[in-house]
Scaffold this active site. Sequence first.
Site, PDB file in Angstrom:
ATOM      1  N   HIS A   1      -1.434  -5.604   1.649  1.00  0.00           N
ATOM      2  CA  HIS A   1      -2.694  -6.345   1.540  1.00  0.00           C
ATOM      3  C   HIS A   1      -2.397  -7.727   0.961  1.00  0.00           C
ATOM      4  CE1 HIS A   1      -6.658  -7.624   0.172  1.00  0.00           C
ATOM      5  NE2 HIS A   1      -6.052  -7.947  -0.965  1.00  0.00           N
TER       6      HIS A   1
ATOM      7  N   TYR B   1     -12.408  -2.913  -1.847  1.00  0.00           N
ATOM      8  CA  TYR B   1     -12.810  -2.983  -0.435  1.00  0.00           C
ATOM      9  C   TYR B   1     -14.329  -2.949  -0.267  1.00  0.00           C
ATOM     10  CZ  TYR B   1      -8.012  -2.488   1.316  1.00  0.00           C
ATOM     11  OH  TYR B   1      -6.687  -2.707   1.637  1.00  0.00           O
TER      12      TYR B   1
ATOM     13  N   ASN C   1      -1.112  -0.169   7.552  1.00  0.00           N
ATOM     14  CA  ASN C   1      -0.543  -1.509   7.802  1.00  0.00           C
ATOM     15  C   ASN C   1       0.184  -2.096   6.592  1.00  0.00           C
ATOM     16  OD1 ASN C   1      -2.794  -2.097   6.322  1.00  0.00           O
ATOM     17  ND2 ASN C   1      -3.778  -3.370   7.876  1.00  0.00           N
TER      18      ASN C   1
ATOM     19  N   LYS D   1       0.847  -1.200   0.000  1.00  0.00           N
ATOM     20  CA  LYS D   1       0.000   0.000   0.000  1.00  0.00           C
ATOM     21  C   LYS D   1       0.883   1.251   0.000  1.00  0.00           C
ATOM     22  CE  LYS D   1      -3.521  -2.370   2.767  1.00  0.00           C
ATOM     23  NZ  LYS D   1      -4.302  -2.253   4.021  1.00  0.00           N
TER      24      LYS D   1
ATOM     25  N   GLU E   1      -9.699 -10.238  -6.935  1.00  0.00           N
ATOM     26  CA  GLU E   1      -8.711  -9.151  -6.856  1.00  0.00           C
ATOM     27  C   GLU E   1      -7.719  -9.190  -8.020  1.00  0.00           C
ATOM     28  OE1 GLU E   1      -7.260  -9.738  -2.873  1.00  0.00           O
ATOM     29  OE2 GLU E   1      -9.173  -9.080  -2.002  1.00  0.00           O
TER      30      GLU E   1
HETATM   31  N1  LIG Z   1     -10.538  -0.065  12.581  1.00  0.00           N
HETATM   32  C1  LIG Z   1      -9.919   0.359  11.472  1.00  0.00           C
HETATM   33  N2  LIG Z   1      -9.519   1.633  11.362  1.00  0.00           N
HETATM   34  C2  LIG Z   1      -8.899   2.086  10.260  1.00  0.00           C
HETATM   35  N3  LIG Z   1      -8.613   1.319   9.201  1.00  0.00           N
HETATM   36  C3  LIG Z   1      -8.972   0.014   9.260  1.00  0.00           C
HETATM   37  C4  LIG Z   1      -9.635  -0.527  10.406  1.00  0.00           C
HETATM   38  N4  LIG Z   1      -9.861  -1.848  10.176  1.00  0.00           N
HETATM   39  C5  LIG Z   1      -9.367  -2.100   8.955  1.00  0.00           C
HETATM   40  N5  LIG Z   1      -8.824  -0.989   8.402  1.00  0.00           N
HETATM   41  C6  LIG Z   1      -8.166  -0.853   7.096  1.00  0.00           C
HETATM   42  O1  LIG Z   1      -8.932  -1.552   6.137  1.00  0.00           O
HETATM   43  C7  LIG Z   1      -8.139  -2.565   5.533  1.00  0.00           C
HETATM   44  C8  LIG Z   1      -9.016  -3.736   5.187  1.00  0.00           C
HETATM   45  O2  LIG Z   1      -9.520  -4.281   6.358  1.00  0.00           O
HETATM   46  P1  LIG Z   1      -9.811  -5.848   6.483  1.00  0.00           P
HETATM   47  O3  LIG Z   1     -10.698  -6.033   7.637  1.00  0.00           O
HETATM   48  O4  LIG Z   1     -10.233  -6.378   5.155  1.00  0.00           O
HETATM   49  O5  LIG Z   1      -8.385  -6.396   6.907  1.00  0.00           O
HETATM   50  P2  LIG Z   1      -7.280  -7.183   6.087  1.00  0.00           P
HETATM   51  O6  LIG Z   1      -7.935  -8.185   5.200  1.00  0.00           O
HETATM   52  O7  LIG Z   1      -6.258  -7.691   7.036  1.00  0.00           O
HETATM   53  O8  LIG Z   1      -6.620  -6.027   5.283  1.00  0.00           O
HETATM   54  P3  LIG Z   1      -6.293  -6.001   3.751  1.00  0.00           P
HETATM   55  O9  LIG Z   1      -7.605  -6.276   3.046  1.00  0.00           O
HETATM   56  O10 LIG Z   1      -5.773  -4.616   3.510  1.00  0.00           O
HETATM   57  O11 LIG Z   1      -5.284  -7.088   3.544  1.00  0.00           O
HETATM   58  C9  LIG Z   1      -7.058  -2.865   6.577  1.00  0.00           C
HETATM   59  O12 LIG Z   1      -5.900  -3.420   6.008  1.00  0.00           O
HETATM   60  C10 LIG Z   1      -6.789  -1.500   7.142  1.00  0.00           C
HETATM   61  O13 LIG Z   1      -5.912  -0.770   6.307  1.00  0.00           O
END
Ligand SMILES: Nc1ncnc2c1ncn2[C@@H]1O[C@H](COP(=O)(O)OP(=O)(O)OP(=O)(O)O)[C@@H](O)[C@H]1O
Length: 225
Positions: free
Chosen positions: A188, A120, A185, A80, A199
């Site tokens: 992805h 997303y 974080n 990201k 995706e």
């Molecule tokens: N509570 C939160 N506050 C802010 N951003 C969040 C929060 N929870 C998730 N995100 C953001 O949304 C993204 C997608 O969330 P998801 O729950 O799908 O987690 P993930 O599958 O681990 O992440 P990714 O899809 O990015 O790999 C997270 O990677 C993070 O960047």
Amino acid sequence: MFARSFTRLASRQTVQAVKARAFSTAPRAAANARWTAVAAATAVAGAAYAYNVQTPIQANSKSLAGVKGTETERTFIAVKPDGVHRGLVHKVIERFENRGYKLVGLKAVVPSRQLTEEHYADLKSKPFFKGLVDYMSNGEAPVIAMVWEGPDVIKQGRAMIGATNPLQSAPGTIRGEYCVSVGRNAIHGSDSFESAEKEISLWFGKAGELIDWKRSGSEWVISNN
Ligand SMILES: Nc1ncnc2c1ncn2[C@@H]1O[C@H](COP(=O)(O)OP(=O)(O)OP(=O)(O)O)[C@@H](O)[C@H]1O
């Protein structure tokens, strides 16, 4: 010849775009334009490369995510914008390569809001959704989009990445090693075969942007005797 001059043109454009970045003091709008230029040059170079190779993975492949549970399984991994800013791209590539996985797709993309929202879509109702889409698509840095292939790569990729909240990620995972905030974080990874299929199609399309190739020495990495 045609492909070679395309590649030269693309690399000249990339150099110009990078030079422009190095000497400019212009603010965010110009940064967006520069990254778009870099992404365009990368796409042209990608097209020239695909023109040269023997066997791109084409639209008529049964599945862009390969065959689940086999060594052709594929996952979508993206560094990201925060990970790109922090110079973590090479560390991500190194970890997947070291593990024995094979890179079959790679490009720099400034995603549109539409692409990010689609990616997303399951988080649409979350309070952080708008901020997440803004930050992914504002062009301050590209997303480095990748497709990796190998045994159990979807599940193992998620394990290598670590928990969504880096504060809950195990030490040694990518997020556990390099991040402290859930909103930044760094990376992805697809969380299921169905997500990988969706995706890869979303980010790489179905036009043969993935390359089917045999990794030298793969018999020393994958065998059950
Ligand atoms: N509570 C939160 N506050 C802010 N951003 C969040 C929060 N929870 C998730 N995100 C953001 O949304 C993204 C997608 O969330 P998801 O729950 O799908 O987690 P993930 O599958 O681990 O992440 P990714 O899809 O990015 O790999 C997270 O990677 C993070 O960047």
